[in-house]
Design an enzyme around this catalytic site. Structure first.
Site, mmCIF file in Angstrom:
data_model
loop_
_atom_site.group_PDB
_atom_site.id
_atom_site.type_symbol
_atom_site.label_atom_id
_atom_site.label_comp_id
_atom_site.label_asym_id
_atom_site.label_seq_id
_atom_site.Cartn_x
_atom_site.Cartn_y
_atom_site.Cartn_z
ATOM 1 N N LYS A 79 0.836 -1.199 0.000
ATOM 2 C CA LYS A 79 0.000 0.000 0.000
ATOM 3 C C LYS A 79 0.873 1.251 0.000
ATOM 4 O O LYS A 79 1.920 1.281 0.647
ATOM 5 C CB LYS A 79 -0.923 -0.025 1.232
ATOM 6 N N SER A 154 -10.003 1.617 2.613
ATOM 7 C CA SER A 154 -9.118 2.401 1.786
ATOM 8 C C SER A 154 -8.056 1.588 1.035
ATOM 9 O O SER A 154 -7.487 2.089 0.070
ATOM 10 C CB SER A 154 -8.407 3.437 2.657
ATOM 11 N N SER A 178 -10.321 -0.804 6.624
ATOM 12 C CA SER A 178 -9.658 -0.582 5.335
ATOM 13 C C SER A 178 -8.943 -1.778 4.729
ATOM 14 O O SER A 178 -8.525 -1.712 3.576
ATOM 15 C CB SER A 178 -8.664 0.571 5.455
#
Lengths: 486, 95
Positions: A79, A154, A178
């Site tokens: 990420k 997310s 997330s």
């Protein structure tokens, strides 16, 4: 015959160690898959083919030398809010659009030490604030199962990349859902470990008392391998807990007969989506067949989780994001009048709408005159939520519930309605508030073919129990084996 | 409304955010909706509840007092938007 990019880490590991295939070939297969699908999906912020092939060649040398571990040579995506030395870590924000990490996050160091292959960094909601990956400065990621739909957020890029075969496994971060939400919406398996299990050193902070790094994979087996790699104490993170973690792979394939799963009344009474209800009923039957019993229980403060979270998380964010001042790193405005105006214009230009909204909300909640009514109140509700879980675990081994109240929704559908967007996380947020481990596993599909995930929640540091339950479930079902038609 | 225009200006300044007039209007309405939603917390009696800031018990870890490697000046400055020599360059602070 499956393509290399379709295989799991455990399958590839076997092929690599028996020299049937080289990591460079596996990596080329992933890079070709990225090339073929990335225009549609936009899972990545940065793809790093040169670095990946270099790391793959090094992994192949380790395998030849007989010094390989279980994850050596396996490609991973990370990420965009974690520091990989020499790579951009933009947090999908304009304010960090050119930020190049000068050091490795602890999880990244562990990935390098294991000989894994870094493919690049994945797209996300700006500063991990969002449930849809639409607030990225770089534009939205699309759901591999249906390109008009959001992938969840997310960590949308991390989940979409694994679902689409662009990466074998990935790292996400989870502050209010997330990891679990995008795992559910993309039909992959993801876990938010117990707060303190995995070091946060080198993770760009959003809400430090809630943030936790965790892995996303195609199944529980690969998750267990990743948990073995990631869990453990780190002197660089004072909230990481000094304890011994078990070998998570020893819980794979272990019977779950005699276990009790808790069904929280409040979660189920919230459900009005027929697809999610059906998936939950089907899952119950599978677990029943495996000898699991059920107990209905109550988490009475569930309804207050979102309100309390949207005070605590923005409060912490408003403090954490004060560091983006246009001085040490990141964007600086060109035109301003004095120092304060430089800060204000830099931040106005650098942050997107949702980040500004949360900074405003958090600043308001912490400001003098409102602190007791908002922050302190929310911190007390957090205690009540944690106590609810504590008493729930007196009567069950783990909790079974949905990840989200609905299947994935359309891109654009909720972006202008913050409260509707926030409500997406009603079932995941309480888990962060209490610091518990929570896993999302593929549970089936809606009538229109959209993924629906199941959530399993365990007591603190009982990740192994989640691995055991998920592995037993996946031995009986094939939802996790289905791949999106791309 | 739970939040006034003046409060929006005040909070934006505290948060070091320059807002355009149309943003102020939008944020005022959205913050108002969100704060109304937060009102439900008032339903929960919490007089005798201890607040909680985190989920792990924090302790003060001790370590040997030894010099360890850290970022070089060049590395620390490598992302600076403006620099002079070995320093970060900022606008004039004292008039």
């Amino acid at each position: 015959m499956l393509e290399l990019y379709e295989k799991t880490a455990i399958e590839l590991g076997e092929l690599l160690r028996t020299r049937q295939v080289a990591s460079v070939e596996v990596t080329r297969s992933m890079l070709a898959r990225i090339e073929a699908t990335e225009e549609k999906l936009h899972s990545f912020v940065t793809v790093t083919p040169e670095l990946a092939l270099e790391m793959a060649a090094e992994a192949d040398r380790r395998i030849s030398a007989g010094t390989a571990g279980p994850l050596t040579g396996i490609p991973i995506a990370i990420k965009d809010n974690m520091c990989v030395k020499g790579l951009r870590a933009s947090c999908a924000s304009r304010i960090l659009a050119n930020f190049v990490a000068p050091y490795d996050a602890t999880v990244v160091r562990r990935i390098r030490d294991a000989g894994m292959v870094i493919l690049g960094t994945t797209n996300m909601d700006e500063f991990a604030m969002g449930s849809s990956t639409e607030t990225s400065y770089w534009g939205p990621t699309r759901n591999p199962w249906h390109l008009d739909m959001i992938p969840g957020g997310s960590s949308g890029g991390s989940a979409a990349s694994v679902a689409a075969g662009q990466a074998v496994v990935s790292l996400g971060s989870d502050t209010g859902g997330s990891i679990r939400l995008p795992a559910s919406f993309c039909s992959v398996t993801g876990i938010k470990p117990t707060y303190g299990s995995v070091s946060r050193y080198g993770l760009v902070a959003y809400a430090s008392s809630l943030d936790q790094i965790g892995p996303i994979a195609r199944d529980a087996t690969d998750l267990a391998l990743m948990l073995n790699l990631l869990c453990g104490h780190d002197p660089m993170d004072s909230t990481s807990v000094p304890m011994e973690h078990p070998d998570f792979t020893s819980f794979l394939g272990k019977p779950i007969k005699g276990m009790t799963l808790g069904l929280p009344r409040e979660f189920y009474s919230h459900l009005d989506d027929p697809d999610v209800s059906r998936v939950m009923a089907d899952a119950r039957k599978v677990f029943e067949g495996l000898g699991v019993s059920f107990v209905e229980l109550s988490l009475p403060h569930l309804d207050y989780g979102i309100a309390a979270y949207y005070i605590i998380a923005p409060s912490e964010a408003s403090s954490n994001l004060a560091r983006y001042d246009g001085v040490k790193y990141g964007h600086r405005a060109e035109n301003f009048d004095g120092m304060i105006d430089m800060y204000c214009r830099t931040r106005a230009e650098g942050f997107g709408a949702e980040v500004k909204r949360r900074i405003m909300l958090g600043t308001y909640a912490l400001s003098s005159g409102y602190y007791d009514a908002y922050y302190l109140k929310a911190a007390k509700i957090r205690t009540l939520i944690t106590e609810d879980f504590k008493s729930a675990f007196q009567t069950c081994d783990a909790i079974l519930c949905p990840v989200a109240p609905t299947p994935p929704f359309k891109i654009g559908e909720k972006i202008d309605d913050p409260i509707q967007m926030y409500l997406t996380d009603v079932f995941t947020i309480p888990v962060n508030m209490a610091g518990l481990p929570g896993m999302s596993i593929p549970g089936g599909f809606s009538s229109t073919g959209l993924p629906v995930g199941l959530q399993l929640i365990a007591p603190h540091f009982a990740e192994s129990r989640l691995v055991q339950l998920a592995s037993a479930f996946q031995a009986e079902t094939d939802h996790h084996l289905k791949r999106p038609p791309l | 409304m739970k939040i006034t225009d003046k409060e929006v200006d005040y909070v934006a300044l505290l948060g070091r955010l320059h807002l355009e007039p149309e943003e102020k209007t939008k944020y005022r309405a959205q913050l108002d909706d969100i704060l109304k939603y937060m009102d439900k917390l008032g339903e929960v009696p919490t007089d005798h509840v201890e607040p909680m800031a985190g989920t792990v018990e924090l302790y003060t870890p001790m370590r040997e007092d030894v010099v360890r490697p850290s970022l070089s000046i060049e590395e620390a400055l490598s992302n600076a938007p403006a620099r002079t020599g070995t320093s970060f360059r900022v606008p004039k602070v004292i008039e």
